[in-house]
Enzyme design. Sequence first.
Site, PDB file in Angstrom:
ATOM      1  N   SER A 190     -95.330 -64.131-112.094  1.00 57.32           N
ATOM      2  CA  SER A 190     -94.089 -63.774-110.903  1.00 57.32           C
ATOM      3  C   SER A 190     -93.032 -64.530-111.521  1.00 57.32           C
ATOM      4  CB  SER A 190     -94.844 -64.560-109.883  1.00 57.32           C
ATOM      5  OG  SER A 190     -94.831 -65.761-110.054  1.00 57.32           O
ATOM      6  N   SER A 245     -98.439 -73.071-126.675  1.00 54.37           N
ATOM      7  CA  SER A 245     -97.363 -74.026-126.763  1.00 54.37           C
ATOM      8  C   SER A 245     -97.085 -74.698-128.120  1.00 54.37           C
ATOM      9  CB  SER A 245     -97.110 -74.944-125.642  1.00 54.37           C
ATOM     10  OG  SER A 245     -96.124 -75.874-125.678  1.00 54.37           O
ATOM     11  N   ASN A 289    -101.363 -65.913-119.393  1.00 55.26           N
ATOM     12  CA  ASN A 289    -100.317 -66.960-119.297  1.00 55.26           C
ATOM     13  C   ASN A 289    -100.222 -68.038-118.613  1.00 55.26           C
ATOM     14  OD1 ASN A 289     -96.966 -67.369-120.001  1.00 55.26           O
ATOM     15  ND2 ASN A 289     -97.247 -67.007-117.625  1.00 55.26           N
ATOM     16  N   GLY A 296    -100.135 -65.374-114.331  1.00 54.67           N
ATOM     17  CA  GLY A 296     -98.842 -66.245-113.991  1.00 54.67           C
ATOM     18  C   GLY A 296     -97.572 -65.452-114.300  1.00 54.67           C
ATOM     19  N   LYS A 302    -103.271 -77.088-124.449  1.00 56.74           N
ATOM     20  CA  LYS A 302    -102.730 -76.270-125.351  1.00 56.74           C
ATOM     21  C   LYS A 302    -103.479 -75.971-126.693  1.00 56.74           C
ATOM     22  CE  LYS A 302    -100.181 -74.374-122.359  1.00 56.74           C
ATOM     23  NZ  LYS A 302    -100.201 -72.884-121.797  1.00 56.74           N
ATOM     24  N   TYR A 356    -101.375 -82.189-121.173  1.00 54.62           N
ATOM     25  CA  TYR A 356    -100.729 -80.465-121.389  1.00 54.62           C
ATOM     26  C   TYR A 356    -100.931 -80.244-122.894  1.00 54.62           C
ATOM     27  CZ  TYR A 356     -97.206 -77.002-121.918  1.00 54.62           C
ATOM     28  OH  TYR A 356     -96.820 -75.537-122.163  1.00 54.62           O
ATOM     29  N   ALA A 414    -103.159 -81.484-124.892  1.00 55.26           N
ATOM     30  CA  ALA A 414    -104.405 -81.254-125.363  1.00 55.26           C
ATOM     31  C   ALA A 414    -104.968 -79.963-124.747  1.00 55.26           C
ATOM     32  CB  ALA A 414    -105.421 -82.355-124.650  1.00 55.26           C
TER      33      ALA A 414
END
Length: 256
Positions: free
Chosen positions: A20, A142, A90, A18, A160, A156, A158
């Site tokens: 870019s 996060s 990432n 991830g 992380k 999301y 959950a």
Amino acid sequence: MTTPGPISVADHVAIVTGGSKGIGKGIARVLAANGARVLIVSRTAADGERTAAELGASFFAADISRAAACEAVVAEAIQRFGRLDILCSNAGVFPSCSLDDMTEEAWDTLMVQNLRSTAFMVKAAAAEMKKAKYGRIVLTSSITGPLTGYPGWSHYGASKAGQLGFMRTAALELSPFGITVNAVLPGNVTTEGILAMGPEYIQAMTKAIPVRALGDVEDIGYAALFLASPQAKFITAQTLVVDGGQVVPETEASIL
């Protein structure tokens, strides 16, 4: 006892998934600026190639939601550079979805992109790192999920939090091979995704952060740099919160 030198990853080979744009780009920028040979991984070739050219890095297009693709990424790094020292896992997504609107498909898609991809990227990287008896693995988790909640991001959060559960056992299994596994927990950082939330969201988040500013992607990059360095050899299964103090105040009124 040896005197530690400056934090450096000179000549280390790093994969940044991830990488870019957003936080991944910030991590890749900091690693490259400190001497690492960086392989940026992204599903979007145009973005990835542009970022790689900008940072003096390399690029490989892959969708790491499948284990075979994770293995291909590692194989590509070995083919190009002959070794693998660092994995910054990432890649991830953060679509909003209320609990009322949650579907099995929405839940499963996010878990694949955020959690399964992390697990199998770590597995693939660790298989190569074991040969060298050395490795640094840094996950981008996060504050949302492990420490806080936010409406619309239950799935999301959950994913992380799940990354950290995975991290702790992975760290135990890999520690005999000289491999550490840690995580950075970003707060609100200025990325394309955050900017898309709109000015009201940004204003509210800025007000909730004691330093009165959103973070920069490089702030996360420098945290990852330390955890990815040889100097962090005695740190594993740990989390580093980078949020400008956002999770500290008991209430908004306690922010001076």
